[in-house]
Design an enzyme around this catalytic site. Structure first.
Site, PDB file in Angstrom:
ATOM      1  N   HIS A   1       0.841  -1.204   0.000  1.00 62.32           N
ATOM      2  CA  HIS A   1       0.000   0.000   0.000  1.00 62.32           C
ATOM      3  C   HIS A   1       0.867   1.242   0.000  1.00 62.32           C
ATOM      4  O   HIS A   1       1.999   1.241   0.497  1.00 62.32           O
ATOM      5  CB  HIS A   1      -0.957   0.014   1.194  1.00 62.32           C
ATOM      6  CG  HIS A   1      -0.290  -0.243   2.506  1.00 62.32           C
ATOM      7  ND1 HIS A   1       0.055  -1.504   2.926  1.00 62.32           N
ATOM      8  CD2 HIS A   1       0.115   0.601   3.479  1.00 62.32           C
ATOM      9  CE1 HIS A   1       0.634  -1.429   4.111  1.00 62.32           C
ATOM     10  NE2 HIS A   1       0.690  -0.155   4.466  1.00 62.32           N
TER      11      HIS A   1
ATOM     12  N   HIS B   1       0.924   5.131   1.281  1.00 65.57           N
ATOM     13  CA  HIS B   1       0.325   6.170   2.134  1.00 65.57           C
ATOM     14  C   HIS B   1       0.431   7.495   1.380  1.00 65.57           C
ATOM     15  O   HIS B   1       1.515   7.853   0.886  1.00 65.57           O
ATOM     16  CB  HIS B   1       1.103   6.326   3.444  1.00 65.57           C
ATOM     17  CG  HIS B   1       1.082   5.131   4.335  1.00 65.57           C
ATOM     18  ND1 HIS B   1       0.219   4.999   5.397  1.00 65.57           N
ATOM     19  CD2 HIS B   1       1.829   3.999   4.346  1.00 65.57           C
ATOM     20  CE1 HIS B   1       0.446   3.853   6.023  1.00 65.57           C
ATOM     21  NE2 HIS B   1       1.422   3.223   5.408  1.00 65.57           N
TER      22      HIS B   1
END
Ligand code: AMP
Length: 133
Positions: free
Chosen positions: A119, A121
């Site tokens: 992922h 951020h």
């Protein structure tokens, strides 16, 4: 480092990439809710449950396909990695981060990764510090 940060760091160091499904799989399957801010056929962006800045979005590939962490990237992941980075700046613009923002990918224990589903951020809305902690 404050006590809560130390505790979080210790927890993260204990976490390892087991390849097991993560909470992000449940979010993709809509088994648990999220506050989605962007979605297309390949990726999903949603508000971080524990924001570290006024804007803190997590952007994930919908299909993990072995990308538990960046260091597991293989040749076949180049397209999705490029797509994620492109979408990250779209989301930053959509969130009004016109003065700048920070992109973070935590990798592994020392990178303080806690969820083993790659992922990005997207963090902004305040002045960032450098170097990061
Ligand atoms: P990392 O520590 O880089 O693996 O980042 C994982 C991020 O996912 C953290 O910032 C968490 O706050 C966030 N997170 C964990 N569970 C959820 C959730 N259910 N909804 C939104 N964000 C989450």
């Amino acid at each position: 480092m404050g006590n809560s940060e130390e505790a979080a760091a210790a927890t993260n160091v204990a976490l390892k990439d087991t390849g097991a499904p993560t909470i992000f799989d449940k979010i993709v399957k809509k088994e648990i809710p999220c506050t989605s801010v962007y979605e297309d056929d390949k990726c999903l962006a949603f508000k971080d449950i524990s924001p570290q800045a006024p804007v803190h979005i997590v952007l994930i590939p919908k299909e993990r396909d072995g990308l538990t962490q960046l260091s597991k990237a293989e040749e076949r992941h180049k397209d999705i990695l490029g797509h994620l980075l492109y979408v990250a700046q779209l989301v930053a613009k959509q969130q009004g981060l016109d003065e700048g923002f920070r992109i973070v990918i935590n990798d592994g224990a020392q990178g303080c990764q806690s969820v083993y589903h790659l992922h990005i951020h997207i963090i902004g809305g305040r002045m960032m510090k450098w170097p990061p902690g």
